[in-house]
Scaffold this active site. Structure first.
Site, PDB file in Angstrom:
ATOM      1  N   ASP A  80       0.887  -1.160   0.000  1.00  0.00           N
ATOM      2  CA  ASP A  80       0.000   0.000   0.000  1.00  0.00           C
ATOM      3  C   ASP A  80       0.927   1.212   0.000  1.00  0.00           C
ATOM      4  O   ASP A  80       1.624   1.463   0.994  1.00  0.00           O
ATOM      5  CB  ASP A  80      -0.890  -0.005   1.248  1.00  0.00           C
ATOM      6  CG  ASP A  80      -1.858   1.182   1.273  1.00  0.00           C
ATOM      7  OD1 ASP A  80      -1.568   2.209   0.625  1.00  0.00           O
ATOM      8  OD2 ASP A  80      -2.889   1.079   1.952  1.00  0.00           O
ATOM      9  N   VAL A  81       0.946   1.949  -1.113  1.00  0.00           N
ATOM     10  CA  VAL A  81       1.933   3.034  -1.261  1.00  0.00           C
ATOM     11  C   VAL A  81       1.746   4.160  -0.252  1.00  0.00           C
ATOM     12  O   VAL A  81       2.639   4.976  -0.068  1.00  0.00           O
ATOM     13  CB  VAL A  81       1.918   3.659  -2.684  1.00  0.00           C
ATOM     14  CG1 VAL A  81       2.494   2.717  -3.710  1.00  0.00           C
ATOM     15  CG2 VAL A  81       0.548   4.172  -3.074  1.00  0.00           C
TER      16      VAL A  81
ATOM     17  N   ASN B  62       3.116   4.414 -10.453  1.00  0.00           N
ATOM     18  CA  ASN B  62       1.905   4.379 -11.281  1.00  0.00           C
ATOM     19  C   ASN B  62       0.623   4.249 -10.462  1.00  0.00           C
ATOM     20  O   ASN B  62      -0.457   4.615 -10.928  1.00  0.00           O
ATOM     21  CB  ASN B  62       2.044   3.199 -12.263  1.00  0.00           C
ATOM     22  CG  ASN B  62       0.733   2.788 -12.863  1.00  0.00           C
ATOM     23  OD1 ASN B  62       0.226   3.420 -13.784  1.00  0.00           O
ATOM     24  ND2 ASN B  62       0.151   1.710 -12.342  1.00  0.00           N
TER      25      ASN B  62
ATOM     26  N   TYR C  91      -8.448  14.798  -6.918  1.00  0.00           N
ATOM     27  CA  TYR C  91      -7.694  14.037  -7.920  1.00  0.00           C
ATOM     28  C   TYR C  91      -6.813  14.978  -8.739  1.00  0.00           C
ATOM     29  O   TYR C  91      -5.618  14.730  -8.923  1.00  0.00           O
ATOM     30  CB  TYR C  91      -8.664  13.273  -8.827  1.00  0.00           C
ATOM     31  CG  TYR C  91      -7.966  12.410  -9.856  1.00  0.00           C
ATOM     32  CD1 TYR C  91      -7.403  11.184  -9.497  1.00  0.00           C
ATOM     33  CD2 TYR C  91      -7.844  12.820 -11.192  1.00  0.00           C
ATOM     34  CE1 TYR C  91      -6.757  10.390 -10.438  1.00  0.00           C
ATOM     35  CE2 TYR C  91      -7.202  12.037 -12.128  1.00  0.00           C
ATOM     36  CZ  TYR C  91      -6.665  10.821 -11.752  1.00  0.00           C
ATOM     37  OH  TYR C  91      -6.004  10.031 -12.681  1.00  0.00           O
TER      38      TYR C  91
ATOM     39  N   LYS D  23      -2.651  15.115  -8.776  1.00  0.00           N
ATOM     40  CA  LYS D  23      -1.857  14.865  -9.978  1.00  0.00           C
ATOM     41  C   LYS D  23      -0.991  16.069 -10.343  1.00  0.00           C
ATOM     42  O   LYS D  23       0.106  15.913 -10.880  1.00  0.00           O
ATOM     43  CB  LYS D  23      -2.780  14.477 -11.135  1.00  0.00           C
ATOM     44  CG  LYS D  23      -3.460  13.126 -10.937  1.00  0.00           C
ATOM     45  CD  LYS D  23      -2.441  12.003 -10.765  1.00  0.00           C
ATOM     46  CE  LYS D  23      -3.085  10.629 -10.773  1.00  0.00           C
ATOM     47  NZ  LYS D  23      -2.111   9.532 -10.652  1.00  0.00           N
TER      48      LYS D  23
HETATM   49  N1  LIG Z   1      -7.348   5.429 -16.841  1.00  0.00           N
HETATM   50  C1  LIG Z   1      -7.240   6.712 -17.072  1.00  0.00           C
HETATM   51  O1  LIG Z   1      -7.965   7.279 -17.899  1.00  0.00           O
HETATM   52  C2  LIG Z   1      -6.175   7.532 -16.372  1.00  0.00           C
HETATM   53  C3  LIG Z   1      -5.915   8.814 -16.866  1.00  0.00           C
HETATM   54  C4  LIG Z   1      -4.904   9.549 -16.292  1.00  0.00           C
HETATM   55  C5  LIG Z   1      -4.157   9.043 -15.270  1.00  0.00           C
HETATM   56  N2  LIG Z   1      -4.431   7.801 -14.789  1.00  0.00           N
HETATM   57  C6  LIG Z   1      -3.574   7.298 -13.710  1.00  0.00           C
HETATM   58  O2  LIG Z   1      -2.929   6.126 -14.145  1.00  0.00           O
HETATM   59  C7  LIG Z   1      -2.567   5.327 -13.031  1.00  0.00           C
HETATM   60  C8  LIG Z   1      -2.977   3.884 -13.288  1.00  0.00           C
HETATM   61  O3  LIG Z   1      -4.395   3.820 -13.328  1.00  0.00           O
HETATM   62  P1  LIG Z   1      -5.197   2.833 -14.268  1.00  0.00           P
HETATM   63  O4  LIG Z   1      -6.041   3.678 -15.147  1.00  0.00           O
HETATM   64  O5  LIG Z   1      -4.320   1.822 -14.856  1.00  0.00           O
HETATM   65  O6  LIG Z   1      -6.227   2.253 -13.201  1.00  0.00           O
HETATM   66  P2  LIG Z   1      -6.379   0.845 -12.472  1.00  0.00           P
HETATM   67  O7  LIG Z   1      -6.509  -0.236 -13.470  1.00  0.00           O
HETATM   68  O8  LIG Z   1      -7.473   1.034 -11.486  1.00  0.00           O
HETATM   69  O9  LIG Z   1      -4.996   0.694 -11.714  1.00  0.00           O
HETATM   70  C9  LIG Z   1      -4.686   1.423 -10.576  1.00  0.00           C
HETATM   71  C10 LIG Z   1      -3.593   0.683  -9.855  1.00  0.00           C
HETATM   72  O10 LIG Z   1      -3.218   1.413  -8.696  1.00  0.00           O
HETATM   73  C11 LIG Z   1      -3.068   0.493  -7.629  1.00  0.00           C
HETATM   74  N3  LIG Z   1      -3.299   1.131  -6.350  1.00  0.00           N
HETATM   75  C12 LIG Z   1      -4.337   1.893  -5.955  1.00  0.00           C
HETATM   76  N4  LIG Z   1      -4.193   2.257  -4.682  1.00  0.00           N
HETATM   77  C13 LIG Z   1      -3.031   1.716  -4.256  1.00  0.00           C
HETATM   78  C14 LIG Z   1      -2.319   1.739  -3.026  1.00  0.00           C
HETATM   79  N5  LIG Z   1      -2.790   2.386  -1.953  1.00  0.00           N
HETATM   80  N6  LIG Z   1      -1.150   1.071  -2.956  1.00  0.00           N
HETATM   81  C15 LIG Z   1      -0.672   0.411  -4.004  1.00  0.00           C
HETATM   82  N7  LIG Z   1      -1.282   0.353  -5.201  1.00  0.00           N
HETATM   83  C16 LIG Z   1      -2.452   0.995  -5.316  1.00  0.00           C
HETATM   84  C17 LIG Z   1      -4.082  -0.593  -7.919  1.00  0.00           C
HETATM   85  O11 LIG Z   1      -3.633  -1.797  -7.349  1.00  0.00           O
HETATM   86  P3  LIG Z   1      -4.286  -2.526  -6.073  1.00  0.00           P
HETATM   87  O12 LIG Z   1      -5.751  -2.287  -6.130  1.00  0.00           O
HETATM   88  O13 LIG Z   1      -3.860  -3.925  -6.235  1.00  0.00           O
HETATM   89  O14 LIG Z   1      -3.640  -1.871  -4.895  1.00  0.00           O
HETATM   90  C18 LIG Z   1      -4.019  -0.696  -9.421  1.00  0.00           C
HETATM   91  O15 LIG Z   1      -3.049  -1.611  -9.822  1.00  0.00           O
HETATM   92  C19 LIG Z   1      -3.245   5.964 -11.826  1.00  0.00           C
HETATM   93  O16 LIG Z   1      -2.302   6.734 -11.113  1.00  0.00           O
HETATM   94  C20 LIG Z   1      -4.294   6.875 -12.453  1.00  0.00           C
HETATM   95  O17 LIG Z   1      -4.609   7.975 -11.643  1.00  0.00           O
HETATM   96  C21 LIG Z   1      -5.436   7.032 -15.308  1.00  0.00           C
END
Ligand SMILES: NC(=O)c1ccc[n+]([C@@H]2O[C@H](COP(=O)([O-])OP(=O)(O)OC[C@H]3O[C@@H](n4cnc5c(N)ncnc54)[C@H](OP(=O)(O)O)[C@@H]3O)[C@@H](O)[C@H]2O)c1
Length: 245
Positions: free
Chosen positions: A63-64, A90, A157, A161
């Site tokens: 948990d980061v 990430n 959010y 970011k």
């Molecule tokens: N999808 C989009 O459109 C988008 C756009 C811009 C930026 N982002 C950013 O891209 C990154 C990846 O997101 P994604 O879209 O790939 O979503 P995702 O599939 O929901 O992945 C998010 C990841 O973050 C991990 N996570 C969340 N809370 C955590 C914690 N406390 N400790 C460790 N790991 C944690 C989750 O793993 P666990 O649940 O296993 O902990 C999961 O692997 C995020 O930072 C998100 O804000 C996403």
């Protein structure tokens, strides 16, 4: 593919979405990949798939937002692999948002703790090893951290970011002699972060008229953490199909 042979890469949130796609891509490029996240089931599944395809991967619980866990993970990685070459911060959450008036402090804190503080903690504890290896950091921010119109009323959010973007720049400036640090700003990417996966609602706002895929982001991440991006430091790269133009 930008080769990463012999490199050790730690990917937070490697259990899903862009982190999972990057873990697979980095492993295919020759890196040993540490998949860090809270979901053991998903992490083990990603680890198994990479191993079945001949790559090297290990899931580790993290948990980061918890400093003791971050410290423990970095210690474990060093005990197992003796070095860290690549840190991909990430992990992130994008909870359904309420109005400013209704937002609880606990919700604000959780978003900040994971998205911003998590990036800080991982960077802090990995930095001595990254300096040693002349390594590289990649942070996953968002176009929501750059533009007020990008995420509606997602106050926390967007702020979390924006912090990641500026933190990246600070690290790039101070540690650039030994460690490159860059940041990606995805737009709308089709991952489980969206509860409603019908992303056609965004198409009119995106010049390419579609959402991006996790694999497309992983390819850009692969480039930025590789030696092919050897003179890129402090960059903030949008990966959004032109949405932020
Ligand atoms: N999808 C989009 O459109 C988008 C756009 C811009 C930026 N982002 C950013 O891209 C990154 C990846 O997101 P994604 O879209 O790939 O979503 P995702 O599939 O929901 O992945 C998010 C990841 O973050 C991990 N996570 C969340 N809370 C955590 C914690 N406390 N400790 C460790 N790991 C944690 C989750 O793993 P666990 O649940 O296993 O902990 C999961 O692997 C995020 O930072 C998100 O804000 C996403």
């Amino acid at each position: 593919m930008n080769r990463l042979d012999g490199k050790v890469a730690v990917i937070t949130g490697g259990t899903s979405g862009m982190g999972e796609a990057s873990a697979k891509r980095f492993a295919e490029a020759g890196a040993s990949v540490v998949i860090a996240g809270r979901s053991e089931q998903s992490g083990k599944a990603v680890e198994a798939e990479i191993r079945e395809n001949g790559g090297d991967a290990a899931y580790i619980h993290l948990d980061v937002s918890k400093e003791n866990e971050v410290e423990g993970v970095i210690r474990n990685v060093i005990e197992k692999y003796r070095k860290i070459d690549i840190l991909f911060n990430n992990a992130g959450i994008f909870p359904v948002t309420s109005s400013l008036e209704q937002m609880e402090t606990t919700v604000w804190d959780e978003i900040m703790d994971i998205n911003s503080t998590g990036t800080f903690l991982m960077t802090k504890y990995a930095m001595p090893y990254l300096e040693e290896s002349r390594g590289v950091i990649l942070n996953n921010a968002s176009i929501a951290g750059m533009h007020s119109y990008s995420s509606g009323k997602a106050y926390a959010y967007s702020a979390s970011k924006a912090a990641v973007i500026q933190f990246t720049r600070m690290i790039a400036k101070v540690y650039g002699e030994k460690v490159r640090a860059n940041c990606i700003c995805p737009g709308v990417i089709d991952t489980p972060i969206f509860i409603n996966r019908d992303l056609t609602r965004y198409h009119d706002d995106i010049p390419m008229h579609r959402a991006g895929t996790a694999e497309e982001v992983a390819k850009a991440a692969n480039f930025l953490v590789s030696d092919d991006a050897g003179y890129i430091n402090g960059a903030v790269l949008t990966i959004d199909g032109g949405m932020s133009i």
